[in-house]
Design a protein around this motif. Structure first.
Motif, PDB file in Angstrom:
ATOM      1  N   HIS A  88      11.014  -3.614   8.730  1.00 55.67           N
ATOM      2  CA  HIS A  88      11.810  -3.191   7.577  1.00 55.67           C
ATOM      3  C   HIS A  88      11.041  -2.458   6.482  1.00 55.67           C
ATOM      4  CE1 HIS A  88      15.524  -5.332   8.671  1.00 55.67           C
ATOM      5  NE2 HIS A  88      14.763  -6.345   9.067  1.00 55.67           N
ATOM      6  N   ALA A  89       9.760  -2.740   6.302  1.00 60.65           N
ATOM      7  CA  ALA A  89       9.073  -2.312   5.078  1.00 60.65           C
ATOM      8  C   ALA A  89       8.627  -0.862   5.123  1.00 60.65           C
ATOM      9  CB  ALA A  89       7.859  -3.204   4.823  1.00 60.65           C
ATOM     10  N   ASP A  90       8.656  -0.235   3.955  1.00 63.67           N
ATOM     11  CA  ASP A  90       8.044   1.084   3.804  1.00 63.67           C
ATOM     12  C   ASP A  90       6.539   0.948   3.581  1.00 63.67           C
ATOM     13  OD1 ASP A  90      10.549   2.727   3.720  1.00 63.67           O
ATOM     14  OD2 ASP A  90      10.922   1.435   2.003  1.00 63.67           O
ATOM     15  N   THR A  91       6.138  -0.092   2.858  1.00 61.29           N
ATOM     16  CA  THR A  91       4.724  -0.363   2.609  1.00 61.29           C
ATOM     17  C   THR A  91       4.462  -1.841   2.849  1.00 61.29           C
ATOM     18  OG1 THR A  91       4.574   1.380   0.932  1.00 61.29           O
ATOM     19  CG2 THR A  91       2.868  -0.315   0.899  1.00 61.29           C
ATOM     20  N   PHE A  92       3.463  -2.137   3.666  1.00 60.00           N
ATOM     21  CA  PHE A  92       3.093  -3.526   3.956  1.00 60.00           C
ATOM     22  C   PHE A  92       1.900  -3.899   3.085  1.00 60.00           C
ATOM     23  CE2 PHE A  92       1.837  -7.320   6.038  1.00 60.00           C
ATOM     24  CZ  PHE A  92       2.954  -7.781   6.750  1.00 60.00           C
ATOM     25  N   SER A 144      -2.242  -4.834  13.480  1.00 61.84           N
ATOM     26  CA  SER A 144      -1.163  -5.768  13.811  1.00 61.84           C
ATOM     27  C   SER A 144       0.159  -5.316  13.213  1.00 61.84           C
ATOM     28  CB  SER A 144      -1.513  -7.179  13.314  1.00 61.84           C
ATOM     29  OG  SER A 144      -2.655  -7.686  13.970  1.00 61.84           O
ATOM     30  N   VAL A 145       0.116  -4.853  11.974  1.00 64.76           N
ATOM     31  CA  VAL A 145       1.326  -4.367  11.310  1.00 64.76           C
ATOM     32  C   VAL A 145       1.901  -3.171  12.069  1.00 64.76           C
ATOM     33  CG1 VAL A 145       2.209  -3.256   9.215  1.00 64.76           C
ATOM     34  CG2 VAL A 145       0.689  -5.232   9.029  1.00 64.76           C
ATOM     35  N   ARG A 146       1.056  -2.243  12.419  1.00 63.76           N
ATOM     36  CA  ARG A 146       1.530  -1.028  13.093  1.00 63.76           C
ATOM     37  C   ARG A 146       2.020  -1.315  14.503  1.00 63.76           C
ATOM     38  NH1 ARG A 146      -2.726   3.174  10.193  1.00 63.76           N
ATOM     39  NH2 ARG A 146      -1.497   3.288   8.275  1.00 63.76           N
ATOM     40  N   ALA A 147       1.397  -2.276  15.162  1.00 63.82           N
ATOM     41  CA  ALA A 147       1.890  -2.665  16.483  1.00 63.82           C
ATOM     42  C   ALA A 147       3.276  -3.290  16.373  1.00 63.82           C
ATOM     43  CB  ALA A 147       0.917  -3.646  17.138  1.00 63.82           C
ATOM     44  N   ALA A 148       3.483  -4.094  15.333  1.00 62.29           N
ATOM     45  CA  ALA A 148       4.796  -4.708  15.128  1.00 62.29           C
ATOM     46  C   ALA A 148       5.847  -3.650  14.817  1.00 62.29           C
ATOM     47  CB  ALA A 148       4.724  -5.736  14.002  1.00 62.29           C
ATOM     48  N   GLY A 160      10.523  -0.370  17.296  1.00 60.96           N
ATOM     49  CA  GLY A 160      11.120   0.923  17.597  1.00 60.96           C
ATOM     50  C   GLY A 160      10.905   1.985  16.543  1.00 60.96           C
ATOM     51  N   ARG A 161      10.015   1.732  15.592  1.00 62.38           N
ATOM     52  CA  ARG A 161       9.773   2.712  14.533  1.00 62.38           C
ATOM     53  C   ARG A 161       8.795   3.782  15.010  1.00 62.38           C
ATOM     54  NH1 ARG A 161       9.170  -0.206   8.733  1.00 62.38           N
ATOM     55  NH2 ARG A 161       8.710   1.962   8.227  1.00 62.38           N
ATOM     56  N   THR A 162       9.013   4.998  14.538  1.00 60.02           N
ATOM     57  CA  THR A 162       8.109   6.100  14.868  1.00 60.02           C
ATOM     58  C   THR A 162       7.395   6.636  13.636  1.00 60.02           C
ATOM     59  OG1 THR A 162       9.944   7.679  14.656  1.00 60.02           O
ATOM     60  CG2 THR A 162       9.491   6.799  16.856  1.00 60.02           C
ATOM     61  N   ASP A 163       7.808   6.191  12.438  1.00 60.95           N
ATOM     62  CA  ASP A 163       7.136   6.614  11.216  1.00 60.95           C
ATOM     63  C   ASP A 163       5.897   5.765  10.990  1.00 60.95           C
ATOM     64  OD1 ASP A 163       8.756   4.348  10.797  1.00 60.95           O
ATOM     65  OD2 ASP A 163       8.773   4.682   8.640  1.00 60.95           O
ATOM     66  N   VAL A 164       5.054   6.180  10.059  1.00 63.76           N
ATOM     67  CA  VAL A 164       3.831   5.443   9.741  1.00 63.76           C
ATOM     68  C   VAL A 164       4.043   4.718   8.415  1.00 63.76           C
ATOM     69  CG1 VAL A 164       1.371   5.596   9.262  1.00 63.76           C
ATOM     70  CG2 VAL A 164       2.413   7.122  10.964  1.00 63.76           C
ATOM     71  N   GLN A 165       3.968   3.396   8.445  1.00 65.52           N
ATOM     72  CA  GLN A 165       4.137   2.614   7.229  1.00 65.52           C
ATOM     73  C   GLN A 165       2.956   2.795   6.284  1.00 65.52           C
ATOM     74  OE1 GLN A 165       4.815  -1.231   9.252  1.00 65.52           O
ATOM     75  NE2 GLN A 165       6.440  -1.546   7.751  1.00 65.52           N
ATOM     76  N   GLY A 166       3.237   2.718   4.991  1.00 67.72           N
ATOM     77  CA  GLY A 166       2.166   2.639   4.017  1.00 67.72           C
ATOM     78  C   GLY A 166       1.513   1.260   4.055  1.00 67.72           C
ATOM     79  N   GLY A 205      -6.775   3.354   6.104  1.00 65.57           N
ATOM     80  CA  GLY A 205      -5.340   3.602   6.154  1.00 65.57           C
ATOM     81  C   GLY A 205      -4.574   3.125   4.949  1.00 65.57           C
ATOM     82  N   ALA A 206      -5.254   2.564   3.941  1.00 66.15           N
ATOM     83  CA  ALA A 206      -4.554   2.115   2.738  1.00 66.15           C
ATOM     84  C   ALA A 206      -3.988   3.306   1.980  1.00 66.15           C
ATOM     85  CB  ALA A 206      -5.494   1.324   1.832  1.00 66.15           C
ATOM     86  N   THR A 207      -2.733   3.202   1.601  1.00 70.76           N
ATOM     87  CA  THR A 207      -2.073   4.254   0.826  1.00 70.76           C
ATOM     88  C   THR A 207      -1.797   3.810  -0.600  1.00 70.76           C
ATOM     89  OG1 THR A 207       0.083   3.449   1.613  1.00 70.76           O
ATOM     90  CG2 THR A 207      -0.967   5.244   2.858  1.00 70.76           C
TER      91      THR A 207
END
Length: 409
Positions: free
Chosen positions: A189-193, A209-213, A218-224, A330-332
């Protein structure tokens, strides 16, 4: 890509090293604190939530009314109000503030703290409820037609809100946690973890781990990714570390993480927190006080890792480079707050934030130049290939003409 800076405000003067001063809700202090962050160049301020603290929505509305551009990151625990009510609440504030709202979802990591507000679900049940809650919340912000929902925790029929956020498609969602359940729900669900400041290797593992989840969802975008620290600055390295040890001595002497307020989590040496984030900070502290370029875990050990409690210690230049190490992972978003909260926020704006932003801008400009150069090379190569092809076609045509002429003779 620009890096976002988040600070954190409270409604009265208090920290691990400062006893609570003034009433719990001090409008003048809150106003000055919010404006200090705007003056210092922060992008957002976090307004925290606990079972005993002032309502963060009201604090955010007050801060918005007393600032011009500062973003608001409102901590929110799903489950205490209906998600449709929350959707309207946040959308209304987003309208009044001109699109400055973001929401930081905290599912809750300690049973006793949850029960103070009457929540007796287990941790796994709380995360399942959060998943259902966020499904409704995001749909309430985005739905153009009335909708029904039949979930494990929420049921509704024919819902449609008349108030939608300024920000489209919806208000940004941040998500905190370090457990597998947090990765699963936040990754979905999150835009930024949001993570607490661990050593670089452990932080890289968490990001993976966050990106694997997110991929599994089914997400294809990259979370912050947000990482939080307690910077302790000095004009020299020696001065910074002297100040750091004074901070630690005061924490140990006072043995009062919450500055005279009622504790909301187990605190102090020997505390056994239930939430995985605090457990991870204590595990890092057990390996040693100092890690990587400037990370210092002693305050986490001294407080029982009650909240984001790892420091970055050094000159502004050293701490800026340490923050950039996390950007490289990868921190935004960088959440920074001090032990002398208001004055430190102003100091960060003068001495720390500009250094990080200048370096990020320099890197972005270099990357843009390199991309332009690569495109120019590709264009030149494509042009040469086209010329060669045209030359080849002309040669073939000439040969054909000679052959025709010869045949005619």
């Amino acid at each position: 890509m620009p890096v976002e800076f988040i600070g954190m405000i409270s409604t009265h003067d208090v920290s691990e090293t400062r006893p609570a001063h003034g009433p719990v809700v001090d409008p003048d202090y809150t106003r000055r604190f919010a404006r200090a962050h705007e003056e210092a160049g922060f992008d957002r301020i976090l307004i925290a939530h606990s079972s005993a603290s002032p309502d963060p929505n009201q604090v955010a509305a007050f801060a918005a009314a007393n600032t011009e551009r500062l973003g608001l990151l409102i901590a929110h625990r799903p489950g205490f109000i209906a998600p449709t009510v929350a959707a309207r609440t946040f959308a209304t504030l987003d309208r009044f503030s001109g699109g400055r709202v973001a929401v930081h979802i905290i599912t809750g990591g300690h049973d006793a703290e949850q029960r103070r507000d009457g929540d007796y679900l287990t941790k796994d049940e709380r995360y399942a409820r959060t998943d259902d809650y966020l499904t409704v919340l995001t749909k309430a912000w985005t739905a153009e037609e009335p909708f029904d929902h039949e979930g494990p925790y929420y049921r509704l029929a024919d819902f449609k809100s008349e108030v939608l956020p300024v920000q489209r498609p919806r208000i940004p969602l941040f998500f905190g946690g370090s457990s597998e359940a947090a990765y699963r729900v936040g990754g979905k669900h999150a835009d930024t973890f949001a993570l607490w400041g661990e050593p670089l290797a452990e932080t890289a593992q968490q990001i993976a781990s966050v990106r694997a989840a997110a991929t599994a969802a089914g997400r294809t975008d990259v979370q912050g990714i947000s990482v939080s620290f307690r910077p302790i600055l000095g004009r020299t390295e020696e001065e910074a570390w002297e100040r750091a040890h004074r901070v630690l001595a005061t924490i140990k002497e006072r043995n009062d993480v919450f500055g005279g307020r009622r504790p909301i989590l187990p605190t102090g040496p020997g505390a056994a927190p239930q939430n995985v984030g605090s457990q991870r900070l204590l595990a890092a502290a057990a390996k040693g006080d100092r890690h990587d370029r400037a990370l210092w875990t002693a305050p986490a050990a001294a407080t029982g890792a009650a909240g984001n409690s790892t420091a970055l210690v050094g000159t502004p230049e050293t701490v800026a480079q340490a923050l950039l190490d996390y950007v490289d992972l990868g921190a935004t978003t960088l959440l920074i707050r001090g032990y002398d909260p208001l004055d430190d926020a102003l100091d960060y704006g003068k001495e720390l934030i500009p250094l990080v932003r200048q370096e990020v801008a320099r890197r972005d400009a270099r990357a843009a130049r390199e991309a332009d150069a690569a495109r120019a090379v590709e264009a030149a190569q494509a042009g040469q290939a086209a010329q060669a092809a045209q030359a080849g076609q002309a040669g073939q045509a000439g040969q054909a003409a000679v052959a025709v002429s010869g045949a005619a003779r």
